[in-house]
Design a protein around this motif. Sequence first.
Motif, PDB file in Angstrom:
ATOM      1  N   MET A 158       0.814  -1.208   0.000  1.00  0.00           N
ATOM      2  CA  MET A 158       0.000   0.000   0.000  1.00  0.00           C
ATOM      3  C   MET A 158       0.853   1.265   0.000  1.00  0.00           C
ATOM      4  O   MET A 158       0.391   2.327  -0.395  1.00  0.00           O
ATOM      5  N   ARG A 159       2.078   1.125   0.439  1.00  0.00           N
ATOM      6  CA  ARG A 159       2.970   2.291   0.485  1.00  0.00           C
ATOM      7  C   ARG A 159       3.564   2.620  -0.883  1.00  0.00           C
ATOM      8  O   ARG A 159       4.094   3.703  -1.074  1.00  0.00           O
ATOM      9  N   VAL A 160       3.498   1.676  -1.844  1.00  0.00           N
ATOM     10  CA  VAL A 160       4.149   1.899  -3.137  1.00  0.00           C
ATOM     11  C   VAL A 160       3.177   1.951  -4.315  1.00  0.00           C
ATOM     12  O   VAL A 160       3.576   2.360  -5.405  1.00  0.00           O
ATOM     13  N   ARG A 161       1.932   1.521  -4.136  1.00  0.00           N
ATOM     14  CA  ARG A 161       0.966   1.609  -5.236  1.00  0.00           C
ATOM     15  C   ARG A 161      -0.430   1.829  -4.658  1.00  0.00           C
ATOM     16  O   ARG A 161      -0.683   1.536  -3.499  1.00  0.00           O
ATOM     17  N   PRO A 162      -1.335   2.338  -5.485  1.00  0.00           N
ATOM     18  CA  PRO A 162      -2.663   2.682  -4.981  1.00  0.00           C
ATOM     19  C   PRO A 162      -3.537   1.466  -4.685  1.00  0.00           C
ATOM     20  O   PRO A 162      -3.606   0.528  -5.477  1.00  0.00           O
ATOM     21  N   PHE A 163      -4.165   1.490  -3.540  1.00  0.00           N
ATOM     22  CA  PHE A 163      -5.151   0.497  -3.136  1.00  0.00           C
ATOM     23  C   PHE A 163      -6.469   1.230  -2.908  1.00  0.00           C
ATOM     24  O   PHE A 163      -6.486   2.435  -2.693  1.00  0.00           O
ATOM     25  N   GLY A 164      -7.548   0.491  -2.923  1.00  0.00           N
ATOM     26  CA  GLY A 164      -8.854   1.065  -2.644  1.00  0.00           C
ATOM     27  C   GLY A 164      -9.681   0.086  -1.853  1.00  0.00           C
ATOM     28  O   GLY A 164      -9.322  -1.081  -1.698  1.00  0.00           O
ATOM     29  N   VAL A 165     -10.784   0.566  -1.351  1.00  0.00           N
ATOM     30  CA  VAL A 165     -11.732  -0.263  -0.630  1.00  0.00           C
ATOM     31  C   VAL A 165     -13.096  -0.009  -1.247  1.00  0.00           C
ATOM     32  O   VAL A 165     -13.504   1.138  -1.401  1.00  0.00           O
ATOM     33  N   ARG A 166     -13.764  -1.087  -1.648  1.00  0.00           N
ATOM     34  CA  ARG A 166     -15.136  -0.982  -2.118  1.00  0.00           C
ATOM     35  C   ARG A 166     -16.017  -1.023  -0.883  1.00  0.00           C
ATOM     36  O   ARG A 166     -15.936  -1.949  -0.079  1.00  0.00           O
ATOM     37  N   VAL A 167     -16.835   0.000  -0.712  1.00  0.00           N
ATOM     38  CA  VAL A 167     -17.666   0.167   0.475  1.00  0.00           C
ATOM     39  C   VAL A 167     -19.133   0.166   0.056  1.00  0.00           C
ATOM     40  O   VAL A 167     -19.491   0.802  -0.930  1.00  0.00           O
ATOM     41  N   ALA A 168     -19.960  -0.559   0.800  1.00  0.00           N
ATOM     42  CA  ALA A 168     -21.403  -0.524   0.592  1.00  0.00           C
ATOM     43  C   ALA A 168     -21.989   0.438   1.618  1.00  0.00           C
ATOM     44  O   ALA A 168     -21.686   0.345   2.808  1.00  0.00           O
ATOM     45  N   ILE A 169     -22.814   1.364   1.136  1.00  0.00           N
ATOM     46  CA  ILE A 169     -23.402   2.378   2.014  1.00  0.00           C
ATOM     47  C   ILE A 169     -24.923   2.266   1.949  1.00  0.00           C
ATOM     48  O   ILE A 169     -25.511   2.357   0.877  1.00  0.00           O
ATOM     49  N   ALA A 170     -25.542   2.060   3.106  1.00  0.00           N
ATOM     50  CA  ALA A 170     -27.004   1.930   3.197  1.00  0.00           C
ATOM     51  C   ALA A 170     -27.664   3.291   3.028  1.00  0.00           C
ATOM     52  O   ALA A 170     -27.012   4.340   3.098  1.00  0.00           O
ATOM     53  N   ALA A 171     -28.968   3.271   2.837  1.00  0.00           N
ATOM     54  CA  ALA A 171     -29.731   4.507   2.661  1.00  0.00           C
ATOM     55  C   ALA A 171     -29.602   5.438   3.867  1.00  0.00           C
ATOM     56  O   ALA A 171     -29.661   6.658   3.724  1.00  0.00           O
ATOM     57  N   ASP A 172     -29.382   4.879   5.078  1.00  0.00           N
ATOM     58  CA  ASP A 172     -29.242   5.714   6.275  1.00  0.00           C
ATOM     59  C   ASP A 172     -27.813   6.204   6.489  1.00  0.00           C
ATOM     60  O   ASP A 172     -27.507   6.848   7.481  1.00  0.00           O
ATOM     61  N   GLY A 173     -26.887   5.885   5.558  1.00  0.00           N
ATOM     62  CA  GLY A 173     -25.514   6.350   5.651  1.00  0.00           C
ATOM     63  C   GLY A 173     -24.554   5.402   6.342  1.00  0.00           C
ATOM     64  O   GLY A 173     -23.358   5.661   6.399  1.00  0.00           O
ATOM     65  N   ALA A 174     -25.059   4.287   6.890  1.00  0.00           N
ATOM     66  CA  ALA A 174     -24.182   3.292   7.525  1.00  0.00           C
ATOM     67  C   ALA A 174     -23.341   2.616   6.447  1.00  0.00           C
ATOM     68  O   ALA A 174     -23.829   2.319   5.358  1.00  0.00           O
ATOM     69  N   ALA A 175     -22.061   2.364   6.768  1.00  0.00           N
ATOM     70  CA  ALA A 175     -21.147   1.808   5.775  1.00  0.00           C
ATOM     71  C   ALA A 175     -20.533   0.503   6.257  1.00  0.00           C
ATOM     72  O   ALA A 175     -20.308   0.318   7.448  1.00  0.00           O
ATOM     73  N   GLN A 176     -20.250  -0.385   5.311  1.00  0.00           N
ATOM     74  CA  GLN A 176     -19.545  -1.641   5.561  1.00  0.00           C
ATOM     75  C   GLN A 176     -18.534  -1.839   4.439  1.00  0.00           C
ATOM     76  O   GLN A 176     -18.836  -1.575   3.272  1.00  0.00           O
ATOM     77  N   ILE A 177     -17.345  -2.320   4.792  1.00  0.00           N
ATOM     78  CA  ILE A 177     -16.347  -2.634   3.777  1.00  0.00           C
ATOM     79  C   ILE A 177     -16.793  -3.885   3.042  1.00  0.00           C
ATOM     80  O   ILE A 177     -17.115  -4.894   3.654  1.00  0.00           O
ATOM     81  N   LYS A 178     -16.798  -3.814   1.726  1.00  0.00           N
ATOM     82  CA  LYS A 178     -17.207  -4.939   0.896  1.00  0.00           C
ATOM     83  C   LYS A 178     -15.988  -5.680   0.348  1.00  0.00           C
ATOM     84  O   LYS A 178     -15.991  -6.900   0.286  1.00  0.00           O
ATOM     85  N   ALA A 179     -14.950  -4.948  -0.053  1.00  0.00           N
ATOM     86  CA  ALA A 179     -13.773  -5.603  -0.638  1.00  0.00           C
ATOM     87  C   ALA A 179     -12.555  -4.704  -0.554  1.00  0.00           C
ATOM     88  O   ALA A 179     -12.668  -3.481  -0.578  1.00  0.00           O
ATOM     89  N   LEU A 180     -11.383  -5.334  -0.486  1.00  0.00           N
ATOM     90  CA  LEU A 180     -10.096  -4.640  -0.560  1.00  0.00           C
ATOM     91  C   LEU A 180      -9.589  -4.790  -1.983  1.00  0.00           C
ATOM     92  O   LEU A 180      -9.525  -5.901  -2.508  1.00  0.00           O
ATOM     93  N   MET A 181      -9.256  -3.671  -2.612  1.00  0.00           N
ATOM     94  CA  MET A 181      -8.863  -3.656  -4.017  1.00  0.00           C
ATOM     95  C   MET A 181      -7.400  -3.239  -4.164  1.00  0.00           C
ATOM     96  O   MET A 181      -6.948  -2.312  -3.515  1.00  0.00           O
ATOM     97  N   ASP A 182      -6.682  -3.943  -5.056  1.00  0.00           N
ATOM     98  CA  ASP A 182      -5.333  -3.566  -5.469  1.00  0.00           C
ATOM     99  C   ASP A 182      -5.470  -3.118  -6.913  1.00  0.00           C
ATOM    100  O   ASP A 182      -5.477  -3.937  -7.834  1.00  0.00           O
TER     101      ASP A 182
END
Length: 193
Positions: A158-182
């Motif tokens: 993660m220190r040398v290339r971009p990573f991301g996280v796919r996040v699912a967000i409910a209608a009320d704004g609550a969030a959960q991590i769905k996946a770790l992306m490279d």
Amino acid sequence: MMTGKKLIISALVLALVQIGFLSWIIAGRAAILRDGKQVLLRVEPIDPRDLLRGDYIMLSYDISRLPVKLIANIPAGKLTSDDTPIVVRLKQGADGYWGATTARFGQAPAPAVSDEVDIVGHVSEGWDFSAATTIAPDYGIERFYLPEGEGMAIQNDMRVRPFGVRVAIAADGAAQIKALMDGDKTLFEEPLY
């Protein structure tokens, strides 16, 4: 004094209540992962390890440091109260990552349009808005647990290339991590249950 039959019935009822409560928590998390709007957030690494649960990565996002000028309704006393909720409106950028466009304490004045989503975070007590230029909300998605032995390698990558996280967000704004992306590659995906 309870008879043996009443004791068994009481124990069964208590067990069913506990199972029901745990099922409700799990089903709520699964509903967000299944039905929530998915966004991709750019992450920044922090060192991993939890003695009880194993390897994890601590995640920080671009939306983890919000400029105070982005907040539409700064509290009158210019200090936050206990665990102040903040609604941050996100919009997808040209690079595919979602970023903050506005923020507001309490509730958003209008629902997000189709190409936007609101995520709810919490701001710790004591931020002085007259002195601070940024604040750091906590969205509840700052840790991602990994299989044993994977944390340090991913942390270093993660220190040398971009990573991301796919996040699912409910209608009320609550969030959960769905996946770790490279980049475009999914490294780890959270199961619904």
